[in-house]
Design a protein around this motif. Structure first.
Motif, mmCIF file in Angstrom:
data_model
loop_
_atom_site.group_PDB
_atom_site.id
_atom_site.type_symbol
_atom_site.label_atom_id
_atom_site.label_comp_id
_atom_site.label_asym_id
_atom_site.label_seq_id
_atom_site.Cartn_x
_atom_site.Cartn_y
_atom_site.Cartn_z
ATOM 1 N N ALA A 5 31.708 53.072 29.765
ATOM 2 C CA ALA A 5 32.233 52.083 30.713
ATOM 3 C C ALA A 5 32.031 50.670 30.173
ATOM 4 O O ALA A 5 32.930 49.819 30.263
ATOM 5 C CB ALA A 5 31.549 52.242 32.075
ATOM 6 N N GLU A 6 30.847 50.410 29.601
ATOM 7 C CA GLU A 6 30.585 49.084 29.028
ATOM 8 C C GLU A 6 31.516 48.813 27.856
ATOM 9 O O GLU A 6 32.016 47.694 27.694
ATOM 10 C CB GLU A 6 29.126 48.986 28.585
ATOM 11 C CG GLU A 6 28.162 48.811 29.733
ATOM 12 C CD GLU A 6 26.727 48.654 29.259
ATOM 13 O OE1 GLU A 6 26.511 48.277 28.087
ATOM 14 O OE2 GLU A 6 25.830 48.896 30.069
ATOM 15 N N SER A 26 34.481 50.044 27.450
ATOM 16 C CA SER A 26 35.808 49.804 28.011
ATOM 17 C C SER A 26 35.902 48.385 28.567
ATOM 18 O O SER A 26 36.898 47.689 28.336
ATOM 19 C CB SER A 26 36.084 50.832 29.112
ATOM 20 O OG SER A 26 37.317 50.578 29.715
ATOM 21 N N ARG A 27 34.854 47.962 29.308
ATOM 22 C CA ARG A 27 34.854 46.599 29.848
ATOM 23 C C ARG A 27 34.841 45.575 28.721
ATOM 24 O O ARG A 27 35.543 44.558 28.798
ATOM 25 C CB ARG A 27 33.641 46.388 30.752
ATOM 26 C CG ARG A 27 33.796 46.995 32.127
ATOM 27 C CD ARG A 27 32.725 46.503 33.070
ATOM 28 N NE ARG A 27 31.379 46.820 32.642
ATOM 29 C CZ ARG A 27 30.715 47.917 32.959
ATOM 30 N NH1 ARG A 27 31.283 48.820 33.726
ATOM 31 N NH2 ARG A 27 29.495 48.121 32.530
ATOM 32 N N GLU A 55 38.311 45.372 27.280
ATOM 33 C CA GLU A 55 39.198 44.621 28.177
ATOM 34 C C GLU A 55 38.898 43.122 28.092
ATOM 35 O O GLU A 55 39.813 42.301 28.065
ATOM 36 C CB GLU A 55 39.049 45.113 29.620
ATOM 37 C CG GLU A 55 39.593 46.495 29.868
ATOM 38 C CD GLU A 55 41.075 46.599 29.617
ATOM 39 O OE1 GLU A 55 41.816 45.640 29.955
ATOM 40 O OE2 GLU A 55 41.510 47.626 29.064
ATOM 41 N N GLN A 56 37.597 42.780 28.066
ATOM 42 C CA GLN A 56 37.218 41.365 27.962
ATOM 43 C C GLN A 56 37.696 40.785 26.630
ATOM 44 O O GLN A 56 38.186 39.657 26.579
ATOM 45 C CB GLN A 56 35.693 41.219 28.093
ATOM 46 C CG GLN A 56 35.217 39.781 28.067
ATOM 47 C CD GLN A 56 35.752 38.971 29.243
ATOM 48 O OE1 GLN A 56 35.850 39.475 30.340
ATOM 49 N NE2 GLN A 56 36.095 37.724 29.007
ATOM 50 N N GLU A 69 41.357 40.151 26.851
ATOM 51 C CA GLU A 69 41.603 38.949 27.664
ATOM 52 C C GLU A 69 41.269 37.692 26.862
ATOM 53 O O GLU A 69 42.024 36.716 26.875
ATOM 54 C CB GLU A 69 40.772 39.000 28.952
ATOM 55 C CG GLU A 69 40.982 37.825 29.871
ATOM 56 C CD GLU A 69 42.400 37.727 30.420
ATOM 57 O OE1 GLU A 69 42.797 36.604 30.785
ATOM 58 O OE2 GLU A 69 43.117 38.748 30.481
#
Length: 186
Positions: free
Chosen positions: A106-107, A109-110, A113-114, A117
């Motif tokens: 999950a980290e 993936s985040r 995504e960050q 961005e």
């Protein structure tokens, strides 16, 4: 007493007793002497309570074996309890490892995504900077073109004026310009 009678009957009915020569109830008969010695030996054993002692020893041995069996059963139960504890701990550790892996995924993936961005914002900022530079360069180019056009127009105008103007007209134009500047300064 029953035992003695039984033993005597066995001694008397044995086949080797009939094989000896002479009368059986004689001390010269070895079979009879052996039978009497055997009966006396059994009587001494009974008198000294050897069967009771042997039975006591066997009972003690049975009690010791039962105690060892009980101890082995208790050790087995303890081992099963310890095994269950370790299996439970192993299950907990496995669940924790799964949780850590899920959290890490999950980290990641985040973080991805960050990063996407951040890259998008960086690209937008760079595009805006490039567009600003292009606009600035375009404005500078337009200004340079205008300045050169003005310079060329002034040069062309001065050539045209110089060619078409006489000395008298040039002097009058200079005098008018001096007067105009003088009026504007005062």
């Amino acid at each position: 007493m029953k035992i003695l009678n039984t033993l005597a009957a066995l001694a008397l009915s044995s086949a080797p007793a009939f094989a000896a020569s002479g009368p059986f109830f004689s001390l010269a008969n070895t079979d009879f002497v052996v039978a009497i010695a055997f009966v006396i030996f059994i009587a001494v054993l009974v008198y000294l309570k050897v069967p009771a002692k042997v039975a006591g020893l066997l009972d003690k041995r049975a009690t010791d074996i039962q105690a060892e069996l009980d101890e082995a059963r208790a050790l087995r139960e303890e081992a099963q309890s310890i095994l269950a504890t370790y299996e439970r701990k192993q299950q907990e550790v496995s669940e924790q490892a799964d949780h850590i892996v899920e959290t890490a995924k999950a980290e990641a993936s985040r973080a991805a995504e960050q990063a996407k961005e951040d890259i998008r914002v960086s690209i937008a900022r760079r595009l805006q900077g490039a567009e600003d530079q292009i606009a600035s360069a375009q404005a500078a180019a337009i200004k340079d073109v205008r300045d050169q056009a003005i310079a060329v127009a002034v040069a062309a105008a001065s050539d045209v004026i110089a060619k078409g103007m006489s000395a008298k007209d040039a002097g009058a134009l200079i005098d008018a310009s001096i007067q105009d500047v003088g009026e504007k300064l005062h």
